[in-house]
Write a protein that holds these residues in place. Structure first.
Motif, short mmCIF file in Angstrom:
data_model
loop_
_atom_site.label_atom_id
_atom_site.label_comp_id
_atom_site.label_asym_id
_atom_site.label_seq_id
_atom_site.Cartn_x
_atom_site.Cartn_y
_atom_site.Cartn_z
N LEU A 298 2.53 4.68 11.12
CA LEU A 298 1.62 5.13 10.06
C LEU A 298 1.71 4.21 8.84
O LEU A 298 0.69 3.86 8.23
N ASN A 299 2.92 3.81 8.49
CA ASN A 299 3.11 2.94 7.33
C ASN A 299 2.48 1.57 7.55
O ASN A 299 1.79 1.04 6.67
N VAL A 300 2.70 0.98 8.72
CA VAL A 300 2.13 -0.34 9.01
C VAL A 300 0.61 -0.27 9.03
O VAL A 300 -0.08 -1.14 8.46
N ASP A 301 0.07 0.78 9.66
CA ASP A 301 -1.40 0.93 9.72
C ASP A 301 -1.98 1.03 8.31
O ASP A 301 -3.05 0.47 8.04
N PHE A 302 -1.28 1.74 7.42
CA PHE A 302 -1.80 1.89 6.06
C PHE A 302 -1.82 0.55 5.34
O PHE A 302 -2.83 0.17 4.73
N TRP A 303 -0.71 -0.18 5.36
CA TRP A 303 -0.61 -1.41 4.57
C TRP A 303 -1.51 -2.52 5.10
O TRP A 303 -1.77 -3.49 4.39
N ARG A 304 -2.03 -2.35 6.32
CA ARG A 304 -2.97 -3.34 6.86
C ARG A 304 -4.41 -3.04 6.46
O ARG A 304 -5.26 -3.92 6.51
N ASN A 305 -4.70 -1.80 6.08
CA ASN A 305 -6.11 -1.46 5.85
C ASN A 305 -6.50 -1.57 4.38
O ASN A 305 -5.70 -1.89 3.52
N ASN A 306 -7.78 -1.29 4.10
CA ASN A 306 -8.31 -1.47 2.76
C ASN A 306 -7.75 -0.49 1.74
O ASN A 306 -7.82 -0.73 0.53
N LYS A 307 -7.20 0.63 2.22
CA LYS A 307 -6.60 1.59 1.30
C LYS A 307 -5.45 0.96 0.53
O LYS A 307 -5.19 1.30 -0.62
N ALA A 308 -4.73 0.04 1.20
CA ALA A 308 -3.62 -0.62 0.53
C ALA A 308 -4.13 -1.41 -0.67
O ALA A 308 -3.51 -1.42 -1.74
N THR A 309 -5.26 -2.10 -0.52
CA THR A 309 -5.83 -2.87 -1.61
C THR A 309 -6.19 -1.97 -2.78
O THR A 309 -5.96 -2.32 -3.94
N VAL B 111 9.95 -17.14 -0.94
CA VAL B 111 9.02 -16.33 -0.15
C VAL B 111 9.15 -14.87 -0.56
O VAL B 111 10.24 -14.31 -0.53
N GLU B 112 8.02 -14.27 -0.96
CA GLU B 112 8.02 -12.85 -1.28
C GLU B 112 7.39 -12.09 -0.12
O GLU B 112 6.22 -12.31 0.22
N ILE B 113 8.15 -11.20 0.48
CA ILE B 113 7.66 -10.37 1.57
C ILE B 113 7.03 -9.11 0.98
O ILE B 113 7.65 -8.39 0.21
N GLY B 114 5.77 -8.85 1.33
CA GLY B 114 5.06 -7.71 0.75
C GLY B 114 4.65 -8.01 -0.67
O GLY B 114 4.97 -7.27 -1.60
N THR B 115 3.91 -9.09 -0.85
CA THR B 115 3.61 -9.59 -2.19
C THR B 115 2.63 -8.71 -2.97
O THR B 115 2.55 -8.81 -4.19
N GLY B 116 1.88 -7.85 -2.27
CA GLY B 116 0.97 -6.94 -2.98
C GLY B 116 -0.06 -7.70 -3.80
O GLY B 116 -0.74 -8.60 -3.31
N ASN B 117 -0.16 -7.36 -5.10
CA ASN B 117 -1.20 -7.97 -5.94
C ASN B 117 -0.82 -9.36 -6.46
O ASN B 117 -1.59 -9.97 -7.20
N VAL C 267 -4.69 -10.46 0.46
CA VAL C 267 -4.33 -11.88 0.47
C VAL C 267 -5.52 -12.74 0.04
O VAL C 267 -5.37 -13.69 -0.74
N GLU C 268 -6.71 -12.39 0.51
CA GLU C 268 -7.91 -13.12 0.11
C GLU C 268 -8.14 -12.99 -1.40
O GLU C 268 -8.45 -13.98 -2.08
N LYS C 269 -7.95 -11.80 -1.93
CA LYS C 269 -8.10 -11.59 -3.38
C LYS C 269 -7.08 -12.40 -4.17
O LYS C 269 -7.40 -13.02 -5.18
N ASN C 270 -5.84 -12.41 -3.69
CA ASN C 270 -4.79 -13.14 -4.38
C ASN C 270 -5.05 -14.64 -4.42
O ASN C 270 -4.83 -15.31 -5.44
N ASN C 271 -5.50 -15.19 -3.30
CA ASN C 271 -5.78 -16.64 -3.24
C ASN C 271 -6.87 -17.03 -4.22
O ASN C 271 -6.84 -18.13 -4.79
#
Length: 286
Positions: free
Chosen positions: A74-85, A125-131, A158-162
């Motif tokens: 459940l956690n992995v599925d959440f952090w992959r989807n748009n809700k995480a953003t 390297v930052e793992i789980g860099t978020g915003n 990631v696209e937003k951050n770049n």
């Protein structure tokens, strides 16, 4: 009347009002509770008083999950989807209100540790860099490091951050599973950083993750991770469930040492809602 009694009365009133509002506004209740991780972490500043009362009741009524495999999925599925953003946007102010005043001391200690090292570290390297705000901050704090990589499961973030940090040529953001990236691209002479990320790893997977990083040789790890305040590493050396998401409270000193790291820093600070923030500084064995 004691403070404890007043607190219980206030909580009971909040529960009663929240229950009434959930009954009267079922559509809003469904909207708020669409995802349990978002519900737990949503920024209350963005909610009306009624929505805060509803959230309070909904969080306390979350169904308890005990199966660790289900929780991890459940956690992995959440952090992959748009809700995480959406969550990263809602919690942007935490960089100013929480990270800067409470967490930067560990990077001051890291500077001291690096000054005593003969090894030069060229990548962070930052793992789980978020915003991306923390990685951007670290790029200015460690000017001798020329490459900063932010890894996150969310392709959209990631696209937003770049785009957001395109002017900082030291930064690069990559959408990937952390362990997969380490196996394909990990190198020695690297500093790894995590913040509130390792709590989503199953214990065996986290041990494998640490083992894989230590195999790279000449690595330093900074972990800023939550633990349950009731997690006594001496009496319960294994991982246990923590919070309403829920996530995992890990015995970080044990797992790092099992992987062959030496700890040069360990401290904990109490945080709200009965949790503890754990700070770890670990390095390769000479």
């Amino acid at each position: 009347m004691s403070i404890n009694t007043k607190s219980k009365i206030i909580q009971q009133i909040a529960r009663t009002l929240g229950d009434v509002l959930v009954f009267l506004r079922p559509k809003k209740a469904r909207e708020l509770s669409e995802n349990r991780i978002t519900l737990v972490h949503m920024n209350k500043k963005n909610l009306t008083t009624q929505e805060r009362l509803m959230r309070y009741v909904l969080v306390n009524k979350l169904e308890k999950i005990q199966d660790h495999e289900t929780i991890a999925k459940l956690n992995v599925d959440f952090w992959r989807n748009n809700k995480a953003t959406e969550l990263f946007v809602e919690t942007e102010d935490l960089f100013e209100t929480h990270f800067l005043p409470n967490c930067t001391f560990i990077f001051d200690l890291l500077k001291e540790e690096l000054s005593s090292q003969s090894v030069e570290f060229n990548t962070l390297v930052e793992i789980g860099t978020g915003n991306g705000y923390v990685l951007n901050y670290l790029s200015s704090e460690f000017p001798k490091i020329n490459r900063f990589v932010g890894i996150d499961l969310s392709e959209k973030q990631v696209e937003k951050n770049n785009k957001k940090f395109s002017s900082n040529k030291k930064l690069e953001f990559v959408a990937s599973d952390a362990l997969d990236w380490i196996k394909r691209h990990g190198q020695g002479n690297t500093i790894f950083v995590t913040r509130d990320v390792l709590e989503y790893f199953l214990e065996p997977n986290l041990q494998e993750f640490f083992n894989e990083i230590n195999r790279l040789n000449k690595t330093i790890f900074i972990a800023i991770e939550p633990n349950g305040s009731d997690h006594n590493f001496e009496t319960n050396p294994n991982s246990q469930l923590y919070g309403n998401e829920p996530s995992f409270s890990h015995n970080y000193p044990k797992l790092f040492k099992n992987a062959g790291f030496n700890l040069w820093h360990f401290s904990q600070k109490p945080v709200s809602k009965g949790g503890t923030q754990t700070f770890i500084g670990a390095k390769y064995s000479c």
